[in-house]
Scaffold this active site. Structure first.
Site, mmCIF file in Angstrom:
data_model
loop_
_atom_site.group_PDB
_atom_site.id
_atom_site.type_symbol
_atom_site.label_atom_id
_atom_site.label_comp_id
_atom_site.label_asym_id
_atom_site.label_seq_id
_atom_site.Cartn_x
_atom_site.Cartn_y
_atom_site.Cartn_z
ATOM 1 N N ASP A 276 -0.469 -4.078 -3.994
ATOM 2 C CA ASP A 276 -1.601 -3.157 -4.079
ATOM 3 C C ASP A 276 -1.230 -1.744 -3.641
ATOM 4 O OD1 ASP A 276 -4.220 -3.107 -5.090
ATOM 5 O OD2 ASP A 276 -5.045 -2.876 -3.094
ATOM 6 N N HIS B 3 -8.001 -5.160 -0.404
ATOM 7 C CA HIS B 3 -6.690 -4.517 -0.322
ATOM 8 C C HIS B 3 -5.672 -5.458 0.343
ATOM 9 C CE1 HIS B 3 -4.184 -1.024 -0.684
ATOM 10 N NE2 HIS B 3 -4.127 -0.746 0.616
ATOM 11 N N SER C 269 0.823 -1.207 0.000
ATOM 12 C CA SER C 269 0.000 0.000 0.000
ATOM 13 C C SER C 269 0.866 1.270 0.000
ATOM 14 C CB SER C 269 -0.962 -0.029 1.189
ATOM 15 O OG SER C 269 -1.921 0.992 1.085
#
Length: 451
Positions: free
Chosen positions: A182, A252, A158
């Site tokens: 991601d 996610h 992330s």
């Protein structure tokens, strides 16, 4: 006096023993810290094969103080993302242990929880640049001790993916590899390459997308970009807001779980280069000739086996599908059907493979296939497991329209071709399928010499 000296010596030995066994751990905060707000503090926790489960807090300026750190070994940095509740990531122990099983290396967990734990996401985003500057200075110290930039691998989750990119840019793209799980989308989507992860930030950049319609980044960012299940709506994740926080974070977080599977060699997910997820599901992207004898790449840690060809191709966008739980990998086949119905039939197909006491299932239902007389219809079948020796096969045809008259689908021939193993396709001839009724039969090796 002698007794006093003995007691003092015993105390010293006890203190030294306790010090030697002391393990440094990832910062554990709670929601109150996130609400108040935290000031950035970057802690570097070292793990090696000599201390797999016991972290050593590293000095940012004096690497000589850490005999466990060997600059001649490759180094992997693991960088977490936004931590709105302040809790440690639940996957940290698994990823560092799996990395050390794979290779004798230095694993450095970058603990920037003081800075990532903040209900104000924008503040955490601001801290990504400061964290990257901190890591850049540390890596330059590593260079002074003989470490090579090309032996550095950064795994960023992330916001951690963009931190990796900033570090790579600071070091002129000379880092060996960046793996982005991601990459965060909010505050980075639509920005210029210098303000986010970019393909030029390392010698090799591989990127996984699992939540492009919410928390993740939609556009390709690396030499190879993997879009699991199209990059949205991961199997097994909640579909409604009534599921609580998992509704927002499951897609996610799936990126880390998929990568752990690849590290653990649980199974390998073959990926297919394609322009869109629709074309991928339609079976229009099954040609892997561009990758030579190695065939299509696999997702995850081992994709570096295709590094040279991927660098020549510059940027490759790929797709694959997964199961809802580990093992996540699916097995891909091409199903070719020739019918002899007088009228055109439209519908969906469910295929089962039986062997060794197991059953693998593929449901081809993303759109209604069209079956025309004497015309070969090619379908992309993805099974939830791999059956090494297929003994039986089942087919079920459905129109998906319960209120309309039930039709029959007359098959002149079906052919099933494994897309990952070079083996003779399986065939069967002259089958009658009644709508919503499963037909089971024994397939035979196809008679055609050219397959």
């Amino acid at each position: 006096m002698i007794l006093w000296h003995c007691l003092a010596l015993l105390l010293l030995i006890t203190v030294q023993t306790c010090t030697a066994q002391r393990c440094d751990e990832f910062t554990d905060l709670d929601l109150s810290h996130a609400i108040i707000g935290t000031s950035l503090k970057v802690r570097l926790l070292l793990y090696t094969r000599d201390n797999v489960t016991c972290g050593t807090l590293m000095s940012h300026t004096n690497l000589s103080a850490h005999p466990q750190f060997n600059s001649s070994r490759p180094t992997t940095f693991v960088i977490h993302g936004y931590r709105p509740t302040g809790s440690p990531p639940i996957w940290l122990d698994n990823i560092k242990e799996m990395l050390l099983v794979r290779k004798d290396m230095n694993v450095i967990v970058v603990d920037w929880n003081y800075g990532a734990a903040n209900v104000n996401y924008f503040k955490a985003v601001d801290n990504t640049h400061k964290t990257a500057d901190n890591l850049t200075a540390f890596i330059k110290k590593m260079q002074e001790h003989g470490a090579s930039l090309s032996s550095i691998h950064m795994i960023g989750v992330s916001l951690g993916a963009h931190i990796s990119g900033f570090v790579g840019a600071n070091l002129d793209g000379l880092i060996g590899r960046i793996t982005a799980l991601d990459p965060a989308g909010p505050q980075f989507t639509g920005t210029t390459p210098d303000k986010r992860l970019d393909v030029t930030d390392a010698k090799f950049v591989d990127v996984l997308h699992t939540d492009i319609d919410a928390l993740g980044f939609r556009a390709p960012l690396g030499h190879i970009d993997f879009y699991a299940n199209g990059g949205t709506d991961q199997p097994g994740c909640p579909k409604t807001i009534f599921s609580g926080s998992s509704y927002f974070k499951c897609d996610h977080q799936r990126s880390v779980n998929l990568y752990l599977d690849s590290l653990n060699r649980t199974c390998a997910s073959k990926v297919f280069p394609c322009d869109s997820y629709k074309d991928f599901l339609d079976g229009k992207c099954l040609d892997c000739d561009r990758f030579g004898d190695a065939g299509c790449p696999v997702f995850g840690y081992d994709v570096t086996q295709w590094k040279d060809v991927l660098l020549r191709l510059n940027q490759t966008k790929t797709y694959f599908t997964t199961n809802s739980d580990s093992p996540f990998c699916m097995t891909s086949y091409r199903l070719e059907v020739v019918t002899w119905n007088q009228d055109v039939r439209r519908g969906y197909m469910t295929v089962k493979l039986h062997g060794n006491g197991e059953v693998a299932v593929a449901t081809i239902d993303h759109k209604a296939a069209e079956f025309k007389r004497y015309t070969e219809t090619k379908l992309f079948a993805q099974f939830d497991k791999d059956i090494q020796s297929v003994k039986k096969m089942s087919l079920k045809f459905s129109s998906g329209e319960a209120l309309k008259p039930k039709h029959k689908l007359r098959l002149l021939r079906i052919r099933l071709t494994h897309l990952e193993r070079k083996e003779r396709p399986l065939c069967r001839y002259d089958i009658l399928l009644e709508q919503n009724k499963e037909v089971t039969f024994r397939p035979l090796p196809c008679e055609e010499s050219n397959f």
